[in-house]
Enzyme design. Sequence first.
Site, PDB file in Angstrom:
ATOM      1  N   LEU A 105      53.081  17.898  35.568  1.00  0.00           N
ATOM      2  CA  LEU A 105      52.914  16.864  34.541  1.00  0.00           C
ATOM      3  C   LEU A 105      54.265  16.292  34.111  1.00  0.00           C
ATOM      4  CD1 LEU A 105      53.879  18.041  31.567  1.00  0.00           C
ATOM      5  CD2 LEU A 105      51.701  19.192  31.650  1.00  0.00           C
ATOM      6  N   CYS A 159      63.406  19.829  32.387  1.00  0.00           N
ATOM      7  CA  CYS A 159      63.082  20.282  33.743  1.00  0.00           C
ATOM      8  C   CYS A 159      64.140  19.962  34.794  1.00  0.00           C
ATOM      9  CB  CYS A 159      61.741  19.691  34.166  1.00  0.00           C
ATOM     10  SG  CYS A 159      60.383  20.387  33.213  1.00  0.00           S
TER      11      CYS A 159
HETATM   12  P1  NAD Z   1      58.406  25.407  25.826  1.00  0.00           P
HETATM   13  O1  NAD Z   1      59.708  25.997  25.487  1.00  0.00           O
HETATM   14  O2  NAD Z   1      58.006  24.080  25.255  1.00  0.00           O
HETATM   15  O3  NAD Z   1      57.239  26.438  25.435  1.00  0.00           O
HETATM   16  C1  NAD Z   1      57.271  27.810  25.645  1.00  0.00           C
HETATM   17  C2  NAD Z   1      56.415  28.501  24.591  1.00  0.00           C
HETATM   18  O4  NAD Z   1      56.337  29.898  24.899  1.00  0.00           O
HETATM   19  C3  NAD Z   1      56.959  28.397  23.174  1.00  0.00           C
HETATM   20  O5  NAD Z   1      55.954  27.921  22.307  1.00  0.00           O
HETATM   21  C4  NAD Z   1      57.353  29.851  22.824  1.00  0.00           C
HETATM   22  O6  NAD Z   1      57.195  30.143  21.457  1.00  0.00           O
HETATM   23  C5  NAD Z   1      56.370  30.609  23.672  1.00  0.00           C
HETATM   24  N1  NAD Z   1      56.726  32.004  23.952  1.00  0.00           N
HETATM   25  C6  NAD Z   1      57.936  32.538  24.225  1.00  0.00           C
HETATM   26  N2  NAD Z   1      57.819  33.860  24.476  1.00  0.00           N
HETATM   27  C7  NAD Z   1      56.519  34.173  24.345  1.00  0.00           C
HETATM   28  C8  NAD Z   1      55.760  35.374  24.485  1.00  0.00           C
HETATM   29  N3  NAD Z   1      56.357  36.519  24.822  1.00  0.00           N
HETATM   30  N4  NAD Z   1      54.440  35.331  24.280  1.00  0.00           N
HETATM   31  C9  NAD Z   1      53.824  34.163  23.939  1.00  0.00           C
HETATM   32  N5  NAD Z   1      54.481  32.994  23.808  1.00  0.00           N
HETATM   33  C10 NAD Z   1      55.807  33.004  24.004  1.00  0.00           C
HETATM   34  O7  NAD Z   1      58.356  25.348  27.419  1.00  0.00           O
HETATM   35  P2  NAD Z   1      57.603  24.277  28.333  1.00  0.00           P
HETATM   36  O8  NAD Z   1      58.326  22.972  28.334  1.00  0.00           O
HETATM   37  O9  NAD Z   1      56.157  24.296  28.022  1.00  0.00           O
HETATM   38  O10 NAD Z   1      57.836  24.908  29.775  1.00  0.00           O
HETATM   39  C11 NAD Z   1      57.189  26.089  30.192  1.00  0.00           C
HETATM   40  C12 NAD Z   1      57.398  26.224  31.687  1.00  0.00           C
HETATM   41  O11 NAD Z   1      56.775  25.125  32.360  1.00  0.00           O
HETATM   42  C13 NAD Z   1      58.853  26.201  32.120  1.00  0.00           C
HETATM   43  O12 NAD Z   1      59.030  27.033  33.220  1.00  0.00           O
HETATM   44  C14 NAD Z   1      59.056  24.755  32.534  1.00  0.00           C
HETATM   45  O13 NAD Z   1      60.070  24.612  33.492  1.00  0.00           O
HETATM   46  C15 NAD Z   1      57.705  24.434  33.167  1.00  0.00           C
HETATM   47  N6  NAD Z   1      57.366  23.008  33.165  1.00  0.00           N
HETATM   48  C16 NAD Z   1      57.662  22.229  32.089  1.00  0.00           C
HETATM   49  C17 NAD Z   1      57.291  20.889  32.114  1.00  0.00           C
HETATM   50  C18 NAD Z   1      57.607  19.988  30.942  1.00  0.00           C
HETATM   51  O14 NAD Z   1      57.503  18.771  31.114  1.00  0.00           O
HETATM   52  N7  NAD Z   1      57.956  20.501  29.788  1.00  0.00           N
HETATM   53  C19 NAD Z   1      56.645  20.344  33.229  1.00  0.00           C
HETATM   54  C20 NAD Z   1      56.341  21.172  34.291  1.00  0.00           C
HETATM   55  C21 NAD Z   1      56.718  22.508  34.250  1.00  0.00           C
END
Ligand code: NAD
Length: 451
Positions: free
Chosen positions: A159, A269
């Site tokens: 996404l 990312c």
């Molecule tokens: P983010 O930092 O927005 O969210 C991560 C969440 O995990 C936070 O709400 C945090 O409080 C929570 N968290 C941390 N430790 C935890 C635990 N032990 N138990 C439960 N919750 C916990 O991250 P994101 O942007 O959603 O990205 C997540 C993954 O997806 C990453 O690997 C990123 O590279 C990948 N990704 C992100 C996107 C994007 O557009 N943001 C797109 C594709 C892939």
Amino acid sequence: MSQSIAVIGTGYVGLVTGVCFAASGNAVECVDIDQEKVERFSRGETIIYEPGLDMLLERALRERRITFTTDLVGAVLRSRIIFLCLPTPPDEDGSADLSYILGASEEVGRVLANAPDAGYKVIVDKSTVPVGTATLVEERIRSTAPDADFDVVSNPEFLREGLAVDDFLRPERVVVGTDAERAAEVMRDLYEPFLRSGNPLYIVSVRSAEVAKYAANSFVAMRISFINEMANFCERVGADVDEVRVAIGSDSRIGPKYLFPGIGYGGSCFPKDVKAILHTADEHGVQLEVIRAVEEVNHRQADVFVGKITGHYNGALAGRRFAVWGLAFKANTDDTRESPAFRVIDRLLEQGAEVVAYDPEATTGARRTYGDRITYATDMYAALNGAAALVVATEWNEFRSPDFARIASALAEPLIFDGRNLYDSDDLQKRGFTYYSVGRVPVGAGIRSGE
Ligand code: NAD
């Protein structure tokens, strides 16, 4: 068939994943360690700015298809499919920090060890993780729950922030990495409602799925660095990169997307994923020379842009005030992580300039970084008052057709540094502006020597 789903980590990806699966009729429990987030999501506040997400969350809450909790144990026990949507930030050496993923895997292992009748679970890694991570996740779970019945699947998320809901509900493709037919069947069933228009779901090996995500992000980052490099070349040789972009983008071998010159890519990312794949390649003794160049070009691009501002004033930026339009790393998001707008602001501040910034959505993120080191305007025109020049750093729609007369009268002189090529050079020249953009020859009466 409706599934019971736990989403561990409710950030950008986790929240969108949870809400969209709830929207297609599944029962979703979203787990986060952040109590405040859990409470706000439970009240229907999305916190992040993502078009369409509020409405879907509200409906899912109303229909009781989604809940938010800090209780990982209960959510894992009640769910058949467990998504890991945890952060994988860069470590100091550029590698992806897997502590969140592996920590949560251990917790899942402990839950399964204490619940021998929990039934079959599919643990889905949706975070972007280096090749081999699914094996580590499996080992962590097996080390505490050797007899548990589960498969680990890689399901990278493609996404785009700002279009996240649409991308999730209508994915161009879904990639599922698994060798287990049972897990593949669960995943096919889960995604079937999102693929009715005929877009494919690819079942590939776990390792291929893990690499595919990094390959995709590196490739898109490469297009951005390519056009930025071409822009710098065009400027030197008197060509217009936007004309070049259109000319090459209509070639079906190339295509028009992600070929917009600017101040470099950013966000949560591309920068981290490019770093991480380079690190993994180093570990395996492989040189990814193209990708390394992608990163180097990107690092330079904000400097190239600020060089135009510095050049215009012959290096004397101290004490000058600049109006900066845009703080988010791109339009339609409030995300400021690794924002190239920040790189520009940093360099202006380093040279003693003052910054008054405006962004429709991203002021909160900027306040966390800059506090009162910059000033925040409440509308785009208010930012201009008394500023030496306008600097455009994010391509928000509302910046595209501004009232140029108002801009000219508010600024000390009619001067724009446009890091996103939003305006037509001839038009701005006719309106009396001095106009610097990216990959196009600057125009206007105010261009100073040394350009
Ligand atoms: P983010 O930092 O927005 O969210 C991560 C969440 O995990 C936070 O709400 C945090 O409080 C929570 N968290 C941390 N430790 C935890 C635990 N032990 N138990 C439960 N919750 C916990 O991250 P994101 O942007 O959603 O990205 C997540 C993954 O997806 C990453 O690997 C990123 O590279 C990948 N990704 C992100 C996107 C994007 O557009 N943001 C797109 C594709 C892939």
